[in-house]
Scaffold this active site. Sequence first.
Site, PDB file in Angstrom:
ATOM      1  N   GLU A  89     -10.728   3.036   9.344  1.00  0.00           N
ATOM      2  CA  GLU A  89      -9.454   3.049  10.762  1.00  0.00           C
ATOM      3  C   GLU A  89     -10.259   4.171  11.820  1.00  0.00           C
ATOM      4  O   GLU A  89      -9.661   3.603  12.713  1.00  0.00           O
ATOM      5  CB  GLU A  89      -8.550   3.254  10.625  1.00  0.00           C
ATOM      6  CG  GLU A  89      -8.099   3.912   9.236  1.00  0.00           C
ATOM      7  CD  GLU A  89      -6.385   4.887   9.270  1.00  0.00           C
ATOM      8  OE1 GLU A  89      -6.073   3.636   8.388  1.00  0.00           O
ATOM      9  OE2 GLU A  89      -5.462   5.186   9.419  1.00  0.00           O
ATOM     10  N   LYS A  94       1.194  -1.653   0.287  1.00  0.00           N
ATOM     11  CA  LYS A  94      -0.113  -0.020   0.105  1.00  0.00           C
ATOM     12  C   LYS A  94       1.032   1.393  -0.199  1.00  0.00           C
ATOM     13  O   LYS A  94       1.661   1.078   0.965  1.00  0.00           O
ATOM     14  CB  LYS A  94      -0.820   0.411   1.302  1.00  0.00           C
ATOM     15  CG  LYS A  94      -1.652   1.052   1.487  1.00  0.00           C
ATOM     16  CD  LYS A  94      -3.108   1.245   2.000  1.00  0.00           C
ATOM     17  CE  LYS A  94      -2.682   1.384   3.666  1.00  0.00           C
ATOM     18  NZ  LYS A  94      -4.032   0.629   4.410  1.00  0.00           N
ATOM     19  N   GLU A 131      -8.563   3.627   0.226  1.00  0.00           N
ATOM     20  CA  GLU A 131      -8.092   3.865   1.034  1.00  0.00           C
ATOM     21  C   GLU A 131      -8.960   5.544   1.477  1.00  0.00           C
ATOM     22  O   GLU A 131      -7.290   5.956   1.174  1.00  0.00           O
ATOM     23  CB  GLU A 131      -7.577   3.266   1.656  1.00  0.00           C
ATOM     24  CG  GLU A 131      -7.683   3.411   3.357  1.00  0.00           C
ATOM     25  CD  GLU A 131      -6.484   1.953   3.791  1.00  0.00           C
ATOM     26  OE1 GLU A 131      -6.365   1.731   3.550  1.00  0.00           O
ATOM     27  OE2 GLU A 131      -6.076   2.567   5.302  1.00  0.00           O
ATOM     28  N   HIS A 155      -7.554  -2.249  10.957  1.00  0.00           N
ATOM     29  CA  HIS A 155      -5.910  -0.980   9.713  1.00  0.00           C
ATOM     30  C   HIS A 155      -5.473  -2.055  11.344  1.00  0.00           C
ATOM     31  O   HIS A 155      -5.404  -3.006  11.828  1.00  0.00           O
ATOM     32  CB  HIS A 155      -6.937   0.147  10.819  1.00  0.00           C
ATOM     33  CG  HIS A 155      -5.988   0.685  10.594  1.00  0.00           C
ATOM     34  ND1 HIS A 155      -5.271   0.835  12.544  1.00  0.00           N
ATOM     35  CD2 HIS A 155      -4.952   1.549   9.884  1.00  0.00           C
ATOM     36  CE1 HIS A 155      -4.419   2.265  11.974  1.00  0.00           C
ATOM     37  NE2 HIS A 155      -4.197   2.390  10.883  1.00  0.00           N
ATOM     38  N   ASN A 173      -5.491   8.828   3.501  1.00  0.00           N
ATOM     39  CA  ASN A 173      -5.343   9.463   4.767  1.00  0.00           C
ATOM     40  C   ASN A 173      -6.849  10.467   4.615  1.00  0.00           C
ATOM     41  O   ASN A 173      -6.386  11.747   5.864  1.00  0.00           O
ATOM     42  CB  ASN A 173      -4.394   9.571   5.650  1.00  0.00           C
ATOM     43  CG  ASN A 173      -3.163   8.247   5.816  1.00  0.00           C
ATOM     44  OD1 ASN A 173      -2.686   8.112   4.981  1.00  0.00           O
ATOM     45  ND2 ASN A 173      -3.608   7.631   6.950  1.00  0.00           N
ATOM     46  N   GLU A 219      -2.598  -5.770   7.394  1.00  0.00           N
ATOM     47  CA  GLU A 219      -1.759  -4.319   7.070  1.00  0.00           C
ATOM     48  C   GLU A 219      -0.459  -4.929   7.494  1.00  0.00           C
ATOM     49  O   GLU A 219      -0.708  -5.250   9.052  1.00  0.00           O
ATOM     50  CB  GLU A 219      -2.180  -2.659   7.087  1.00  0.00           C
ATOM     51  CG  GLU A 219      -1.763  -1.986   7.515  1.00  0.00           C
ATOM     52  CD  GLU A 219      -2.528  -0.801   7.831  1.00  0.00           C
ATOM     53  OE1 GLU A 219      -2.663  -0.771   8.144  1.00  0.00           O
ATOM     54  OE2 GLU A 219      -1.519  -0.046   7.006  1.00  0.00           O
ATOM     55  N   LYS A 243       0.747   5.446   0.300  1.00  0.00           N
ATOM     56  CA  LYS A 243       0.247   6.508   0.042  1.00  0.00           C
ATOM     57  C   LYS A 243       0.127   7.651  -0.558  1.00  0.00           C
ATOM     58  O   LYS A 243       1.173   7.445  -1.368  1.00  0.00           O
ATOM     59  CB  LYS A 243       1.109   7.518   1.660  1.00  0.00           C
ATOM     60  CG  LYS A 243       0.984   6.472   2.563  1.00  0.00           C
ATOM     61  CD  LYS A 243      -0.605   6.159   3.837  1.00  0.00           C
ATOM     62  CE  LYS A 243      -0.008   5.452   4.847  1.00  0.00           C
ATOM     63  NZ  LYS A 243      -1.760   5.465   5.805  1.00  0.00           N
TER      64      LYS A 243
END
Length: 369
Positions: free
Chosen positions: A254, A171, A228, A304, A204, A326, A173
Amino acid sequence: MKITQLNPFILHVPVTGNRIADSSNRITHWGTVGVIVETDAGLRGFGYTGTLGYGPADRLIRDCIADCYAPILLGKDPLGVRHLWQTMFNFPGIRWVGRAGVTQMALAAVDVALWDIKAKAAEMPLWKLLGGSETERIEAYNTDGGWLSLSDDELVEGAKQMVEGGFRGIKIKIGSPDPGNDLRRIEAVRHAIGADVKLMVDANACWDLPTAIRVGRRLADWDVFWFEEPICCDDVSGHATLVRSTDTAVALGEQLYSVDAFRHFIEAGAVHFVQPDATRLGGVTPCWQAIDLAASHRLPVVCHAADMMQIHQHLSIAHPACTMLEYIPWLRQCFEEPATVEGGRFLVPQMPGAATTLKPDALERFAVS
Ligand code: 0YR
Ligand code: MG
């Protein structure tokens, strides 16, 4: 058995490379705020939640454990954990100021410690107590090489290394001020890892809906497995609109504090991959309910971690709705039996308990006041 003492603690543990960033947070340390629950049977339960290592906020959680929950629990039988959870959650003076945030994260730490005691009393790892099978090997996906703080070269090199190390999913960011920057990085990573490795992206919760739709429509070009936290984590209708406007699966959860919050997202068709975090949701007790809820809607669950893998590996092994977990190994040096990945899958923990037992020197090395 009776609870005799609750000793809260705060650890600040350096993250990989001493600095990481996603679109919302830059941190040097992972905060681990928790509690050791002592019993008259000599069993000790360890539980904790995870934070960005901001001292003033960590102290609120620690004090909540000590001042709000400890007086409720002293003298009680820790094995009645589901009922104790209800008593703590519904305690009027706490519920009035709580149900989310500090009180729920403190409750999570306590609940995890109680489940740790329950599994130790049963002399089995928690996954077995919850009905899991020894043969279940949960696929790990690695987030710890995908930070926004890495240069393009570091990101691509790290992605290759993770795949060479056996990971079948990674994953990265996203959520840069210029989304074109993110699309370039996604393309570079996809080329580096080939077509067969799962690639997830995580914004995020930083974008507005139009940006998320614009980016989301491009993700299928690179066969992105899920998108996500594309937008504000509480925006149910926004996520539902995004799901209808794009064809890449949406993942979230999360930052949700209640099973009701999961219900709202699920009923609105606003999520596909459901990502509860027991350490935020109030512990194993409500997390199992959230996973059951997702399962009843035939939605896959990928808890998460960041780094809360110790407890989530048990839930993931035990619940058939959990498909992956994760991997972020920040706290490895703290635990007696740290979560371990081999050949892209989590080993099945063997020690009785929730795998949350701290090494004796973890408090000496990382505790802060
Ligand atoms: C740092 N995992 C996450 C870390 C991680 C965050 O902010 O906590 O990147 O929790 O989004 O999916
Ligand atoms: Mg995330």
